[in-house]
Motif scaffolding. Structure first.
Motif, PDB file in Angstrom:
ATOM      1  N   THR A  66       0.829  -1.215   0.000  1.00  0.00           N
ATOM      2  CA  THR A  66       0.000   0.000   0.000  1.00  0.00           C
ATOM      3  C   THR A  66       0.856   1.254   0.000  1.00  0.00           C
ATOM      4  N   GLY A  67       2.135   1.120  -0.337  1.00  0.00           N
ATOM      5  CA  GLY A  67       2.992   2.297  -0.391  1.00  0.00           C
ATOM      6  C   GLY A  67       3.411   2.772   0.989  1.00  0.00           C
ATOM      7  N   GLY A  68       3.372   1.897   1.981  1.00  0.00           N
ATOM      8  CA  GLY A  68       3.814   2.270   3.318  1.00  0.00           C
ATOM      9  C   GLY A  68       2.780   3.032   4.125  1.00  0.00           C
ATOM     10  N   THR A  69       1.511   2.979   3.716  1.00  0.00           N
ATOM     11  CA  THR A  69       0.452   3.645   4.482  1.00  0.00           C
ATOM     12  C   THR A  69      -0.661   2.656   4.801  1.00  0.00           C
ATOM     13  N   LYS A  70      -1.473   3.026   5.777  1.00  0.00           N
ATOM     14  CA  LYS A  70      -2.623   2.207   6.157  1.00  0.00           C
ATOM     15  C   LYS A  70      -3.760   3.149   6.534  1.00  0.00           C
ATOM     16  N   PRO A  71      -5.018   2.689   6.452  1.00  0.00           N
ATOM     17  CA  PRO A  71      -6.135   3.550   6.846  1.00  0.00           C
ATOM     18  C   PRO A  71      -6.225   3.646   8.373  1.00  0.00           C
ATOM     19  N   ALA A  72      -6.618   4.843   8.844  1.00  0.00           N
ATOM     20  CA  ALA A  72      -6.815   5.052  10.275  1.00  0.00           C
ATOM     21  C   ALA A  72      -8.075   5.892  10.463  1.00  0.00           C
ATOM     22  N   THR A  73      -8.862   5.576  11.484  1.00  0.00           N
ATOM     23  CA  THR A  73     -10.073   6.331  11.795  1.00  0.00           C
ATOM     24  C   THR A  73      -9.746   7.337  12.889  1.00  0.00           C
ATOM     25  N   LEU A  74     -10.072   8.604  12.634  1.00  0.00           N
ATOM     26  CA  LEU A  74      -9.824   9.661  13.609  1.00  0.00           C
ATOM     27  C   LEU A  74     -10.945   9.702  14.642  1.00  0.00           C
ATOM     28  N   GLU A  75     -10.740  10.431  15.714  1.00  0.00           N
ATOM     29  CA  GLU A  75     -11.745  10.530  16.778  1.00  0.00           C
ATOM     30  C   GLU A  75     -13.035  11.191  16.288  1.00  0.00           C
ATOM     31  N   THR A  76     -12.994  11.904  15.171  1.00  0.00           N
ATOM     32  CA  THR A  76     -14.197  12.529  14.612  1.00  0.00           C
ATOM     33  C   THR A  76     -14.952  11.577  13.695  1.00  0.00           C
ATOM     34  N   GLY A  77     -14.347  10.407  13.387  1.00  0.00           N
ATOM     35  CA  GLY A  77     -14.980   9.442  12.499  1.00  0.00           C
ATOM     36  C   GLY A  77     -14.441   9.493  11.079  1.00  0.00           C
ATOM     37  N   ALA A  78     -13.652  10.519  10.753  1.00  0.00           N
ATOM     38  CA  ALA A  78     -13.070  10.626   9.411  1.00  0.00           C
ATOM     39  C   ALA A  78     -11.948   9.611   9.262  1.00  0.00           C
ATOM     40  N   GLU A  79     -11.708   9.193   8.005  1.00  0.00           N
ATOM     41  CA  GLU A  79     -10.643   8.238   7.743  1.00  0.00           C
ATOM     42  C   GLU A  79      -9.505   8.937   7.010  1.00  0.00           C
ATOM     43  N   VAL A  80      -8.276   8.618   7.406  1.00  0.00           N
ATOM     44  CA  VAL A  80      -7.094   9.222   6.811  1.00  0.00           C
ATOM     45  C   VAL A  80      -6.032   8.139   6.635  1.00  0.00           C
ATOM     46  N   LYS A  81      -5.189   8.292   5.625  1.00  0.00           N
ATOM     47  CA  LYS A  81      -4.077   7.356   5.391  1.00  0.00           C
ATOM     48  C   LYS A  81      -2.885   7.817   6.223  1.00  0.00           C
ATOM     49  N   VAL A  82      -2.324   6.900   7.012  1.00  0.00           N
ATOM     50  CA  VAL A  82      -1.181   7.232   7.869  1.00  0.00           C
ATOM     51  C   VAL A  82      -0.046   6.249   7.601  1.00  0.00           C
ATOM     52  N   PRO A  83       1.196   6.605   7.978  1.00  0.00           N
ATOM     53  CA  PRO A  83       2.312   5.654   7.838  1.00  0.00           C
ATOM     54  C   PRO A  83       2.115   4.424   8.728  1.00  0.00           C
ATOM     55  N   LEU A  84       2.812   3.339   8.420  1.00  0.00           N
ATOM     56  CA  LEU A  84       2.643   2.069   9.120  1.00  0.00           C
ATOM     57  C   LEU A  84       3.002   2.141  10.599  1.00  0.00           C
ATOM     58  N   PHE A  85       3.879   3.084  11.009  1.00  0.00           N
ATOM     59  CA  PHE A  85       4.331   3.117  12.401  1.00  0.00           C
ATOM     60  C   PHE A  85       3.351   3.822  13.343  1.00  0.00           C
ATOM     61  N   ILE A  86       2.310   4.457  12.842  1.00  0.00           N
ATOM     62  CA  ILE A  86       1.323   5.142  13.677  1.00  0.00           C
ATOM     63  C   ILE A  86       0.419   4.101  14.350  1.00  0.00           C
TER      64      ILE A  86
END
Length: 186
Positions: A147-167
């Motif tokens: 995935t190019g070194g990123t993964k999906p993450a859900t924020l506390e507001t419910g929005a989804e953002v792509k973050v690096p693997l170490f987060i």
């Protein structure tokens, strides 16, 4: 009223029967032959549509009175977002369609600029970046580069953002409110 010589970026004009347009870009042009003119790029305040429009130099244009105030997001009331004026403590109800994508980055007590024209809220402007906590994300596996070194993450507001693997879940991150991109750890 103002003339085309007074145009500047960010100015809101009332054109075509009361529609509000923000000046995104302008350029004064003086050709060798003929009269001078002003080439502009205008963005419709409500729909977001961008158009190019040319005015003759010196033509009068109607400037809209847009009041931009810093307000604090307080809470949800049904489908409305309630903002409090930080100076007068007045409460202002703003509908979900007007808030738009900014809802993905709004937490209680977040400061935002609210633009109002003749009692109608036009739009909400958030800071360029906000700090939010990761509510949930899968653990990143070393060597997982499909995935190019990123993964999906859900924020506390419910929005989804792509973050690096170490987060990891629970970390605070900075997110660009205009593009929804991860900017770094907070």
């Amino acid at each position: 009223m103002a003339t085309t010589n007074d145009l500047k970026n960010g100015l809101v004009l009332k054109l075509d029967g009361g529609e509000l347009w923000t000046v995104v870009d302008f350029q004064h042009v003086k050709p060798g032959k003929g009269g001078a003119f002003v080439r502009t790029k205008l963005k419709n305040v409500l729909s977001g549509k961008v158009v190019d429009k040319t005015f003759n130099a010196g033509v009068k244009v109607e400037v809209a009175n847009v009041d931009k105030r810093e307000m604090q997001y307080s809470y949800m009331d049904g489908d409305d977002f309630v903002f409090m004026d930080t100076e007068t403590y007045d409460m202002l109800h703003v509908s979900r369609p007007t808030v738009g994508d900014a809802a993905n980055y709004l937490l209680e007590n977040t400061l935002a600029t609210v633009a109002v024209n003749e009692g109608n809220v036009l739009y909400i402007e958030l800071p360029a970046a906000v700090e939010l906590t990761i509510a949930q994300t899968e653990p990143g596996l070393q060597g997982d580069r499909s995935t190019g070194g990123t993964k999906p993450a859900t924020l506390e507001t419910g929005a989804e953002v792509k973050v690096p693997l170490f987060i990891t879940t629970g970390e605070k991150v900075k997110v660009d409110t205009r593009t929804g991109e991860y900017l770094g750890r907070a």
